[in-house]
Enzyme design. Structure first.
Site, PDB file in Angstrom:
ATOM      1  N   ASP A 182       0.863  -1.168   0.000  1.00 55.53           N
ATOM      2  CA  ASP A 182       0.000   0.000   0.000  1.00 55.53           C
ATOM      3  C   ASP A 182       0.907   1.228   0.000  1.00 55.53           C
ATOM      4  OD1 ASP A 182      -2.355   1.643   0.449  1.00 55.53           O
ATOM      5  OD2 ASP A 182      -3.247  -0.147   1.342  1.00 55.53           O
TER       6      ASP A 182
ATOM      7  N   ASP B 176      -2.814   4.839  -2.340  1.00 55.05           N
ATOM      8  CA  ASP B 176      -3.829   5.383  -1.433  1.00 55.05           C
ATOM      9  C   ASP B 176      -4.170   6.850  -1.711  1.00 55.05           C
ATOM     10  OD1 ASP B 176      -5.191   4.906   1.313  1.00 55.05           O
ATOM     11  OD2 ASP B 176      -4.086   6.751   1.663  1.00 55.05           O
TER      12      ASP B 176
ATOM     13  N   GLU C  52      -6.313   4.330  -5.926  1.00 59.64           N
ATOM     14  CA  GLU C  52      -7.562   4.569  -5.195  1.00 59.64           C
ATOM     15  C   GLU C  52      -8.014   5.964  -5.632  1.00 59.64           C
ATOM     16  OE1 GLU C  52      -9.580   4.801  -0.759  1.00 59.64           O
ATOM     17  OE2 GLU C  52      -7.673   5.744  -1.133  1.00 59.64           O
TER      18      GLU C  52
ATOM     19  N   HIS D 102     -11.263  -2.853   2.917  1.00 60.30           N
ATOM     20  CA  HIS D 102     -11.156  -2.550   4.345  1.00 60.30           C
ATOM     21  C   HIS D 102     -11.884  -1.258   4.727  1.00 60.30           C
ATOM     22  CE1 HIS D 102      -8.286  -0.006   2.405  1.00 60.30           C
ATOM     23  NE2 HIS D 102      -8.083   0.664   3.530  1.00 60.30           N
ATOM     24  N   ASP D 103     -12.440  -0.543   3.744  1.00 56.24           N
ATOM     25  CA  ASP D 103     -13.172   0.693   4.037  1.00 56.24           C
ATOM     26  C   ASP D 103     -14.673   0.528   3.856  1.00 56.24           C
ATOM     27  OD1 ASP D 103     -10.870   2.228   4.542  1.00 56.24           O
ATOM     28  OD2 ASP D 103     -10.618   2.714   2.426  1.00 56.24           O
TER      29      ASP D 103
HETATM   30  C1  GLC Z   1      -7.721   5.515   2.096  1.00 53.88           C
HETATM   31  C2  GLC Z   1      -7.671   4.234   2.895  1.00 53.88           C
HETATM   32  C3  GLC Z   1      -8.315   4.460   4.219  1.00 53.88           C
HETATM   33  C4  GLC Z   1      -7.537   5.528   4.934  1.00 53.88           C
HETATM   34  C5  GLC Z   1      -7.427   6.803   4.105  1.00 53.88           C
HETATM   35  C6  GLC Z   1      -6.391   7.719   4.638  1.00 53.88           C
HETATM   36  O1  GLC Z   1      -9.012   5.880   1.787  1.00 53.88           O
HETATM   37  O2  GLC Z   1      -8.261   3.187   2.176  1.00 53.88           O
HETATM   38  O3  GLC Z   1      -8.383   3.287   4.976  1.00 53.88           O
HETATM   39  O4  GLC Z   1      -8.160   5.832   6.155  1.00 53.88           O
HETATM   40  O5  GLC Z   1      -7.039   6.528   2.768  1.00 53.88           O
HETATM   41  O6  GLC Z   1      -5.102   7.221   4.411  1.00 53.88           O
END
Ligand code: GLC
Ligand code: CA
Length: 558
Positions: free
Chosen positions: A98, A199, A256, A327-328
């Site tokens: 990640d 991310d 993402e 995971h979100d």
């Molecule tokens: C992304 C991750 C999330 C995290 C956020 C800040 O959205 O998937 O879990 O809290 O970034 O890094």
């Protein structure tokens, strides 16, 4: 199109903290991943994405990194990491790390140095601005709630944090900082990882005006997306990042790219785009209607429209990554299926629905056994910042405490973070000690060990899904074949074809608790997959059972 090693990828996402604990401290670890590599391999997966394992104070569970070059002791050591890469490699599995480079932890050395000397070079690694007459520089709201600015003690200056205040945003305008980041990215790629899930990457460019926007709630703040998401000029950074790191390593990268308009997809995923692929969030986000809170699930029509729009656009340029959990997100069965219908059939239908879309399928740990939301009796049983933000906002919007708790019980991302349910023993076989986060009590019913034994389990079904996708005969079609919507006039059918010059395969999903009849336009040559034991045909009328999915090869007419 040039073929890439990751085109045939099927990815399994691991949230390490909750995957498998080998030393009994209650936290999953890297040795735990190594321990379960054969299980993952057996699922038919060839790529693993692991959520962050870098050194971190864990305010946002590892998404707040204090040292990119160290592994957090919670997860193990760099030796463990090297071993993981090597052991995965032996099994033909690539590792995606990640990559969290929109922000660091406030405990990162750069930030500590910045705070020590606001005139020094490190201060410019972050986004620091003068306050506005005792107030923050503007009224931007953090994505996790509250002002996006934190006051620096003893000064009238503030630093920006789009996420928690312990996650200061990096200043990508600073060339030195960018160089430091590229060096770090290359360090990891040189180790032999396959690439990265990247991310929150659409936030790295902020609008240079740093303007406020009219408040959108009573707190006077605003989610000013046009100021910090996909801001024009971001392409310069994204191209540079790619050229200096990913490209020379032939890495796989998954962006993402939240709130990315479908019309902007091409720059992101075309052959020389910023990333290999980006996630398709179109039918995964924004389900709860924030204005009324009445709508709890998308209709099949809405899912289909969003999914097909993305598919049709994406296939012009490249590949999107398709998923129904991460995971979100709450668990897919809860998110997509009404309570009374959550079972093997609806679970396997959901899997079939997205697995043969054009793109890279992602599976999230526990999805393969149908893990479900763990609903709590009190808000105090939750631990995560984003849950509290959903809850507080709901209260402000006038929901009662009970209603707000119900909302969180449906929507919290923490449902995805309960320990993996390996077997029916204490703590679900996740750990010998007390887990950091309670196990969902349904583990005695839903677990890997019992499903491994059963032919009619979701786990066995997911293996069939991957086996078909990986089969020599159909692989090429499922990777490169054209995506074509089918039977769109039937509201509760998610149907599509994958077509190439040699073959046509039809994927039909009855997204409905009632059976239905379809008048087939083409003859079936062979059934490739079916989540029921039966398939009822009467001439060219196909009768589908509730939540029945079939994948069939069509006779090559037309
Ligand atoms: C992304 C991750 C999330 C995290 C956020 C800040 O959205 O998937 O879990 O809290 O970034 O890094
Ligand atoms: Ca551990």
């Amino acid at each position: 199109m040039r073929k890439k090693w990751w085109h045939d990828g099927i990815v399994y996402q691991i949230y390490p903290k909750s995957f498998y604990d080998t030393n009994g401290d209650g936290y999953g670890d890297i040795q735990g991943i190594i321990n379960r590599l054969d299980y993952i391999k057996d699922l038919g997966v060839n790529i693993i994405w692991i959520s962050p394992v870098y050194q971190s104070p864990m305010v946002d569970h590892g998404y707040d990194i204090s040292d990119y070059y160290e592994i957090d002791p919670m997860f193990g050591t760099m030796k463990d990491m090297d071993q993981l890469i090597e052991e995965a490699d032996k099994r033909g599995i690539k590792i995606l790390m990640d990559l969290v480079i929109n922000h660091t932890s406030d405990q990162h050395e750069w930030f500590l140095r910045a705070m020590e000397d606001l005139e020094g070079p490190y201060a410019d690694y972050y986004i620091i601005k003068e306050g506005n007459g005792g107030n923050p520089p503007n009224n931007w709201r953090s994505i996790f709630g509250g002002s996006a600015w934190e006051k620096i003690e003893g000064t009238n200056k503030y630093y920006l944090h789009l996420f928690t205040k312990e996650q200061p945003d990096l200043n990508w305008e600073n060339e030195k900082l960018r160089e430091e980041l590229y060096k770090m990215v290359n360090y990891w790629l040189d180790k032999g990882i396959g690439g990265f899930r990247v991310d929150a990457i659409t936030h790295i460019k902020k609008h240079p005006s740093f303007e406020g926007r009219p408040a959108d709630r009573e707190d006077g703040l605003v989610n000013a997306w046009d100021m910090y998401a996909n801001v024009p000029g971001i392409e310069v950074f994204l191209n540079e990042l790619k050229e200096r790191t990913f490209l020379p390593h032939d890495a796989m990268t998954v962006g993402e790219a939240m709130s990315l308009d479908v019309n902007c997809l091409s720059n992101y995923i075309k052959e020389d785009g910023f990333f290999s692929t980006v996630f398709d969030f179109s039918y995964n986000e924004g389900i709860e209607d924030e204005a009324s809170y009445e709508k709890q699930q998308y209709s099949v029509k809405e899912i289909k429209e969003a999914m097909f729009t993305y598919q049709l656009e994406a296939q012009k340029y490249g590949f999107v990554s398709e998923f129904i959990e991460n995971h979100d997100q709450p668990r897919a069965l809860n998110k997509f299926i009404p309570k009374e219908n959550r079972n093997f059939y609806s679970g396997s239908m959901l899997g079939t629905m997205y697995f043969y879309l054009r793109g890279i399928p992602f599976l999230y740990q526990g999805q393969e056994i149908g893990m479900m939301n763990y609903e709590k009796k009190s808000i105090d049983e939750y631990v995560d910042v984003s849950t509290f933000e959903i809850y507080e906002k709901a209260l402000l919007d006038g929901l009662s405490q009970v209603e707000a708790l119900n909302l969180v019980n449906r929507r919290s991302r923490e449902h995805a973070r309960t320990p993996m349910q390996w077997d029916a023993s204490e703590y679900s076989g996740f750990s010998g000690g007390k887990p950091w986060f309670p196990v969902n009590p349904d583990y005695t019913m839903i677990n890997v060990a019992s499903q491994l034994q059963e032919e009619q389990s979701l786990l066995s079904y997911y293996k069939k899904l991957t086996r078909l996708r990986n089969s020599t005969e159909y692989k090429n079609l499922f990777i490169y074949g054209e995506f074509k919507p089918a039977y769109t006039e039937m509201e509760n059918i998610i149907g599509y074809e994958r077509v190439d010059k040699d073959m046509r395969v039809l994927i039909l999903n009855n997204y409905d608790s009632h059976g239905t009849r379809i008048e087939l336009k083409d003859g079936i040559q062979k059934i490739l997959l079916n989540n029921y034991d039966i398939l009822t045909m009467d001439g060219n009328i196909l009768e589908l059972q509730p939540y029945q999915s079939v994948v069939c090869k069509l006779k090559r007419s037309r």
